[in-house]
Design a protein around this motif. Structure first.
Motif, PDB file in Angstrom:
ATOM      1  N   ARG A 119       0.896  -1.100  -0.033  1.00 32.96           N
ATOM      2  CA  ARG A 119      -0.064   0.116  -0.168  1.00 32.96           C
ATOM      3  C   ARG A 119       1.125   1.328  -0.040  1.00 32.96           C
ATOM      4  O   ARG A 119       0.583   2.328  -0.532  1.00 32.96           O
ATOM      5  CB  ARG A 119      -0.774   0.209   0.998  1.00 32.96           C
ATOM      6  CG  ARG A 119      -2.057  -1.036   1.332  1.00 32.96           C
ATOM      7  CD  ARG A 119      -3.039  -0.737   0.539  1.00 32.96           C
ATOM      8  NE  ARG A 119      -3.857   0.685  -0.080  1.00 32.96           N
ATOM      9  CZ  ARG A 119      -4.218   0.519  -0.636  1.00 32.96           C
ATOM     10  NH1 ARG A 119      -4.216  -0.092  -1.647  1.00 32.96           N
ATOM     11  NH2 ARG A 119      -5.062   1.633  -0.493  1.00 32.96           N
ATOM     12  N   GLY A 120       1.866   0.676   0.263  1.00 36.36           N
ATOM     13  CA  GLY A 120       2.947   2.351   0.673  1.00 36.36           C
ATOM     14  C   GLY A 120       3.996   2.598  -0.544  1.00 36.36           C
ATOM     15  O   GLY A 120       4.798   3.596  -1.175  1.00 36.36           O
ATOM     16  N   GLY A 121       4.061   1.639  -0.813  1.00 37.36           N
ATOM     17  CA  GLY A 121       4.933   1.324  -2.384  1.00 37.36           C
ATOM     18  C   GLY A 121       6.494   1.432  -1.399  1.00 37.36           C
ATOM     19  O   GLY A 121       7.215   2.178  -3.116  1.00 37.36           O
ATOM     20  N   MET A 122       6.854   0.637  -0.749  1.00 41.89           N
ATOM     21  CA  MET A 122       8.250   1.085  -0.456  1.00 41.89           C
ATOM     22  C   MET A 122       9.211  -0.069  -1.085  1.00 41.89           C
ATOM     23  O   MET A 122       7.948  -1.522  -0.759  1.00 41.89           O
ATOM     24  CB  MET A 122       8.005   1.071   1.008  1.00 41.89           C
ATOM     25  CG  MET A 122       8.036   2.176   2.331  1.00 41.89           C
ATOM     26  SD  MET A 122       7.442   2.420   3.633  1.00 41.89           S
ATOM     27  CE  MET A 122       6.932   3.668   3.979  1.00 41.89           C
ATOM     28  N   GLY A 123       9.989   0.021  -0.868  1.00 43.94           N
ATOM     29  CA  GLY A 123      11.497  -0.611  -1.282  1.00 43.94           C
ATOM     30  C   GLY A 123      11.565  -2.279  -0.200  1.00 43.94           C
ATOM     31  O   GLY A 123      10.657  -1.468   1.139  1.00 43.94           O
ATOM     32  N   ARG A 124      12.176  -3.127   0.141  1.00 40.82           N
ATOM     33  CA  ARG A 124      12.593  -4.294   1.644  1.00 40.82           C
ATOM     34  C   ARG A 124      12.724  -3.070   2.299  1.00 40.82           C
ATOM     35  O   ARG A 124      12.386  -3.354   3.195  1.00 40.82           O
ATOM     36  CB  ARG A 124      12.883  -5.385   0.805  1.00 40.82           C
ATOM     37  CG  ARG A 124      12.860  -6.793   1.692  1.00 40.82           C
ATOM     38  CD  ARG A 124      13.980  -7.833   0.990  1.00 40.82           C
ATOM     39  NE  ARG A 124      13.069  -8.264  -0.057  1.00 40.82           N
ATOM     40  CZ  ARG A 124      11.946  -9.093  -0.186  1.00 40.82           C
ATOM     41  NH1 ARG A 124      10.966  -9.827   1.117  1.00 40.82           N
ATOM     42  NH2 ARG A 124      11.100  -9.744  -0.909  1.00 40.82           N
ATOM     43  N   ALA A 125      14.099  -3.023   2.088  1.00 44.37           N
ATOM     44  CA  ALA A 125      14.668  -2.018   2.837  1.00 44.37           C
ATOM     45  C   ALA A 125      14.127  -0.991   3.715  1.00 44.37           C
ATOM     46  O   ALA A 125      14.132  -0.661   4.802  1.00 44.37           O
ATOM     47  CB  ALA A 125      16.303  -1.724   2.617  1.00 44.37           C
TER      48      ALA A 125
END
Length: 340
Positions: A119-125
């Protein structure tokens, strides 16, 4: 302008026993950085109204009318994807039972990371770092993110659910009975955490509860529901100290007061009406010791005074005198006897 504005919301459930009018006159406002309590006894429509604000309702539920305006946008009468754009990013939800928000076979940290990535579009790290920040923010040791929900206490699970709700910096958090299943000490800890985060982050909170003490402790304003309708609202102090609807008077009188230690509590006689066939006029009239003929024949409108205190009672101009009489337990005892 209100962050959230709800007017005339109506929601029906299709049941085997007929159509149940769960919410008939849902009206409330939530301002920016404000905590609003939505209070009423079980079955009054609080959860239905709260969940409707996210667009998530049971399959047998139907929106019958009204409007839900969030940040100036009417999401109820807007395009089908209006709510999807808001969920988690703008509006988040903390359910009554934290176990309902956490997958029992999925590590808690992984669940939070999933929200951040999908939902936030963040990468794994980035998601992993944000997850650790959220754990610390609600008072949880980030090292416990690798554990499963059953390894957390009830209070810890509730904190994790709150952390997930705050993951994407929403403007509004809807918390449905977030401390009901917790002991009083943990309840206070969770409420203190929620209020502290609300203050620091500037987020608005709609807190659904049946507990007047919770409202008095953390809420700026309160909205009172009865039998699917909003019957009173205003600042917490105004509503609790000078209620204008007999139902609110009954709620406050049934709650222990340290100033009246040893006094007799006065429960409201009877039970809420069957919402498949609600009574004509004021829905509280069958249980109200102050009801008159007009109350049983005509539905009182929700009127708002200059101070923003709203009530739906034909006798609201007599509220001070009625509230004084309502403090006498015999007022409600006589009502109970006549109802029997």
């Amino acid at each position: 302008m209100s962050l959230l504005r709800v007017r005339g919301l109506a929601i029906d459930y299709a049941t085997k026993g007929g159509t149940l009018h769960a919410v008939s006159r849902g009206t409330l406002d939530v301002g920016a950085a404000e905590v609003v309590g939505l209070v009423g006894e079980s079955g009054c429509g609080k959860t239905t109204l709260a969940r409707a604000l996210t667009g998530i309702v049971p399959r047998n539920a139907t929106f019958m009318g009204g409007e839900i305006v969030f940040e100036g946008r009417d999401v109820l009468n807007g395009p089908p994807d209006a709510w999807r754009d808001l969920l988690w990013r703008k509006i988040s939800f903390v359910p009554q039972s934290s176990m309902n928000a956490l997958d029992p076979v999925y590590r808690v940290g992984a669940q939070m990371t999933e929200v951040l990535r999908l939902r936030g579009g963040m990468g794994r790290a980035e998601a992993a770092t944000r997850s650790e920040e959220l754990f610390a923010m609600v008072g949880l040791d980030p090292r416990r993110a690798s554990e499963y929900p059953h390894q957390f206490s009830g209070g810890m699970r509730q904190r994790a659910a709150i952390a997930m709700a705050l993951a994407l910096h929403p403007a509004l958090v809807i918390a449905d009975e977030p401390v009901t299943a917790l002991d009083v000490i943990v309840q206070r800890q969770v409420l203190d955490t929620l209020r502290d985060l609300q203050s620091r982050l500037g987020v608005s909170v709609l807190l659904v509860t049946h507990d007047i003490s919770v409202v008095a402790y953390v809420c700026d304003r309160v909205v009172v529901m009865y039998a699917g309708e909003v019957i009173e609202s205003g600042t917490t102090r105004a509503v609790l100290e000078a209620p204008r609807h007999p139902y609110t008077m009954g709620l406050t009188n049934a709650f222990p007061d340290l100033e009246r230690a040893g006094g007799t509590l006065a429960p409201i006689a009877g039970a809420p009406p069957d919402l498949r066939a609600p009574p004509q006029g004021c829905r509280f009239a069958p249980r109200c010791p102050f009801a008159q003929a007009r109350c049983r024949a005509e539905t009182p409108p929700l009127t708002i005074d200059a101070d923003g205190h709203a009530s739906a009672c034909w006798r609201s101009d007599e509220a001070a005198a009625l509230a004084e009489n309502a403090k006498d337990p015999s007022t409600w005892t006589l009502m109970s006897t006549s109802a029997a």
